[in-house]
Design a protein around this motif. Structure first.
Motif, PDB file in Angstrom:
ATOM      1  N   ALA A  90       2.129   6.313   1.324  1.00 22.10           N
ATOM      2  CA  ALA A  90       0.896   5.868   0.668  1.00 22.10           C
ATOM      3  C   ALA A  90      -0.298   6.333   1.487  1.00 22.10           C
ATOM      4  N   GLN A  91      -1.440   6.363   0.863  1.00 18.67           N
ATOM      5  CA  GLN A  91      -2.664   6.789   1.532  1.00 18.67           C
ATOM      6  C   GLN A  91      -3.107   5.719   2.508  1.00 18.67           C
ATOM      7  N   GLY A  92      -3.396   6.088   3.738  1.00 21.79           N
ATOM      8  CA  GLY A  92      -3.835   5.156   4.762  1.00 21.79           C
ATOM      9  C   GLY A  92      -5.321   4.880   4.666  1.00 21.79           C
TER      10      GLY A  92
ATOM     11  N   VAL B  84       0.567  -4.076   0.643  1.00 21.37           N
ATOM     12  CA  VAL B  84       1.747  -3.272   0.957  1.00 21.37           C
ATOM     13  C   VAL B  84       1.569  -1.909   0.327  1.00 21.37           C
ATOM     14  N   PRO B  85       1.740  -0.844   1.094  1.00 21.24           N
ATOM     15  CA  PRO B  85       1.596   0.486   0.519  1.00 21.24           C
ATOM     16  C   PRO B  85       2.684   0.732  -0.527  1.00 21.24           C
ATOM     17  N   GLN B  86       2.328   1.423  -1.599  1.00 21.72           N
ATOM     18  CA  GLN B  86       3.264   1.723  -2.674  1.00 21.72           C
ATOM     19  C   GLN B  86       3.841   3.114  -2.462  1.00 21.72           C
TER      20      GLN B  86
ATOM     21  N   GLN C 149      -4.412  10.539   5.951  1.00 18.80           N
ATOM     22  CA  GLN C 149      -3.474   9.799   6.797  1.00 18.80           C
ATOM     23  C   GLN C 149      -2.434   9.141   5.900  1.00 18.80           C
ATOM     24  N   THR C 150      -1.175   9.295   6.237  1.00 17.87           N
ATOM     25  CA  THR C 150      -0.112   8.665   5.464  1.00 17.87           C
ATOM     26  C   THR C 150       0.415   7.460   6.229  1.00 17.87           C
TER      27      THR C 150
END
Length: 158
Positions: free
Chosen positions: A54-56, A48-50, A61-62
């Motif tokens: 978050a960096q993709g 899960v992105p924090q 890329q976000t």
């Protein structure tokens, strides 16, 4: 863009062989892959992105996580609360018009709450409607009795 060309007309140098090459490509599509580069094959084990952005998997890329929309539909109550609509109409027409109107409004609100499945609101509105109806009935009866007494004493004095 060439100002001499119109938006309604196709470009002038259109080659029909290019069109047929687009419809029937000569190279087959790439083979199916079970997992994409950098992603795990099962959904729950994905990281899960924090933070809000978050960096993709690619630089620059976000990733933005979006929650799915939840639609809740209410069903009418199985055992509706009494709305006292008839009692409200009677007290409005025969006893005390202002309190009857208020009781009628609460009766309508009770009916709407019953239909939308809101039991607590229906019980509260029903209780208020019956209190207003009882008050209108008592006030109407007291006024009628007072009117009769005044008319009796007015006839006796004359």
């Amino acid at each position: 863009m060439d100002p001499s060309q119109s938006f309604n007309q196709p470009p002038g140098a259109w080659n029909s062989s290019e069109k047929s090459a687009m419809l029937h490509p000569s190279a087959p599509p790439p083979a199916y892959q079970d997992s994409f580069a950098g992603c795990s094959p099962s959904f729950p084990s994905q990281p899960v992105p924090q933070g809000p952005y978050a960096q993709g998997p690619y630089s620059g890329q976000t990733v933005v996580a979006v929650q799915p929309a939840v639609f809740v539909t209410a069903a009418p109550l199985a055992s509706p609360v009494p709305d006292y609509m008839g009692y409200s109409i009677f007290t409005m027409l025969c006893c005390c018009f202002p309190l009857g109107i208020a009781a009628l409004i609460y009766s309508c609100s009770t009916r709407n709450a019953n239909y939308s499945g809101q039991r607590e609101l229906a019980e509260k509105n029903s209780k208020m409607a019956v209190i207003l109806n009882h008050a209108a009935l008592v006030i109407g009866l007291v006024l009628i009795v007072l009117l009769i007494i005044v008319n009796i004493f007015a006839v006796d004095k004359s």
